[in-house]
Design an enzyme around this catalytic site. Structure first.
Site, PDB file in Angstrom:
ATOM      1  N   SER A   1       3.152  -6.858  -6.110  1.00 26.91           N
ATOM      2  CA  SER A   1       2.152  -6.336  -7.103  1.00 26.91           C
ATOM      3  C   SER A   1       2.586  -6.174  -8.289  1.00 26.91           C
ATOM      4  O   SER A   1       4.044  -5.527  -8.628  1.00 26.91           O
ATOM      5  CB  SER A   1       1.302  -5.115  -6.548  1.00 26.91           C
TER       6      SER A   1
ATOM      7  N   TYR B   1       0.193   3.231  -5.130  1.00 24.73           N
ATOM      8  CA  TYR B   1       0.127   1.812  -4.659  1.00 24.73           C
ATOM      9  C   TYR B   1       1.179   1.031  -5.210  1.00 24.73           C
ATOM     10  O   TYR B   1       1.883   0.198  -4.419  1.00 24.73           O
ATOM     11  CB  TYR B   1      -1.315   1.237  -5.312  1.00 24.73           C
TER      12      TYR B   1
ATOM     13  N   LYS C   1     -15.131  -5.394  -4.182  1.00 28.66           N
ATOM     14  CA  LYS C   1     -13.926  -4.399  -4.601  1.00 28.66           C
ATOM     15  C   LYS C   1     -14.692  -3.376  -5.578  1.00 28.66           C
ATOM     16  O   LYS C   1     -13.832  -2.628  -5.823  1.00 28.66           O
ATOM     17  CB  LYS C   1     -12.913  -5.365  -5.409  1.00 28.66           C
TER      18      LYS C   1
END
Length: 328
Positions: free
Chosen positions: A114, A143, A184
């Protein structure tokens, strides 16, 4: 057989559509569907099996001779999640287990990293694989840290013969948008969120700038259409000799004002924008600029042009968001 973890999610379900369109497969999905409408992301696909994440390792061991590639896209992907133990279990330990499983069996692996590994961007956006570059990055949330933690492990193991899959690639996705992200909620891209604002009120709300170098709405992001992400993954599938860590954006940052303008144009409405203050709780960590450096992917041989923001937004709005059935 191709295994796609997170196959019912946003990027995963679009990858399934891309694989099916090429006549590849069979495909096995590993994901949790829950009790909402996430299942609709894969309702149109031809799927060999749907495996719960808790059963994945047993399933893989039982079907090892049939598996030739794993796209590992499953993760706790919320940037606001705070249960670091759960994040590490899902994003680091599971990815490590899959890496080792593939390395021992000569099976190819593409995994989702990411752009969150870059934190506030102060250390740049270079997808270098060397330990010094990786250690300089400072993610802003658990994350992003979990993704960087695995990138660093991959870099260490890739340097040693026999400790990595036959082909491996980590993809640092930037600001991805496109169909099948509806489940989401608040973690959707800003495209459907702005689209809803314009549909309901005729106006879009953008954050006011609190940085002297950026005008209101002039904050910049590397917005990349999910079809480009699928194209890169399928290119890796076609090129098993290519391994490494790669950014996956367009390499061309665009402003939120540009994005709003593309939406108004796609919806055939006059541009009406309101600016609101960036919430104080995120103001100090707010990113004003992200842009993927794409030289490494290009040097590896990927030469397809990326979809422009205007074309991507128009297709997303007119083909999906405004359709009776918005699912791919």
């Amino acid at each position: 057989m191709i295994v796609v973890t997170g196959g019912a999610g946003f990027i995963g379900s679009n990858l399934l559509a891309g694989i099916e369109a090429r006549g590849e497969g069979p495909v096995v999905v590993c994901d949790e569907l829950g009790s909402e409408d996430k299942w609709r992301n894969i309702a149109k696909r031809e799927i060999e099996d749907v495996v719960p994440p808790a059963e994945l390792r047993h399933w893989l061991d039982s079907n090892a001779s049939r598996v030739h590639m794993i796209f590992h896209l499953g993760a706790i992907s919320s940037t606001t999640a705070r249960d670091a133990d759960a994040i590490i279990a899902n994003n680091f330990r599971l990815t490590s287990d899959l890496w080792d499983w593939c390395a021992h069996r000569g099976i190819r692996l593409v995994y989702a990293s990411s752009a969150a590994v870059y934190g506030d961007g102060g250390a740049g956006f270079d997808d270098a694989l060397d330990p010094a570059a990786l250690s300089a990055l400072r993610p802003l949330n658990p994350y992003g840290w979990s993704k960087l933690l695995f990138d660093r492990r991959a870099a260490r193991l890739a340097a040693h013969r026999g400790q990595h899959p036959e082909q491996w690639a980590g993809l640092r996705f930037f600001n991805v948008y496109g169909p099948n992200e509806y489940h989401k909620g608040g973690q959707r891209s800003v495209v459907p969120q702005f689209w809803e604002q314009i549909r309901d009120s005729g106006r879009a709300r953008l954050f006011r700038s609190h940085h002297a170098d950026y005008a209101d709405g002039g904050q910049l992001r590397d917005f990349v259409h999910v079809d480009d992400c699928v194209a890169v993954m399928l290119w890796l599938y076609d090129n098993p000799s290519v391994s490494g860590l790669f950014n996956l954006g367009t390499g061309a940052a665009r402003s939120f004002a540009d994005l709003a303008g593309a939406l108004f144009a796609a919806m055939d409405r006059p541009a009406e924008i309101d600016f609101v203050d960036t919430p104080p709780q995120i103001r100090q960590q707010y990113q004003y600029f992200t842009e993927a450096r794409m030289e490494r992917l290009r040097a590896a041989g990927y030469d397809r042009p990326f979809i422009s923001l205007e074309d991507g937004v128009r297709d997303y709005v007119q083909t999906y968001l405004e359709a009776n059935d918005p699912y791919r």
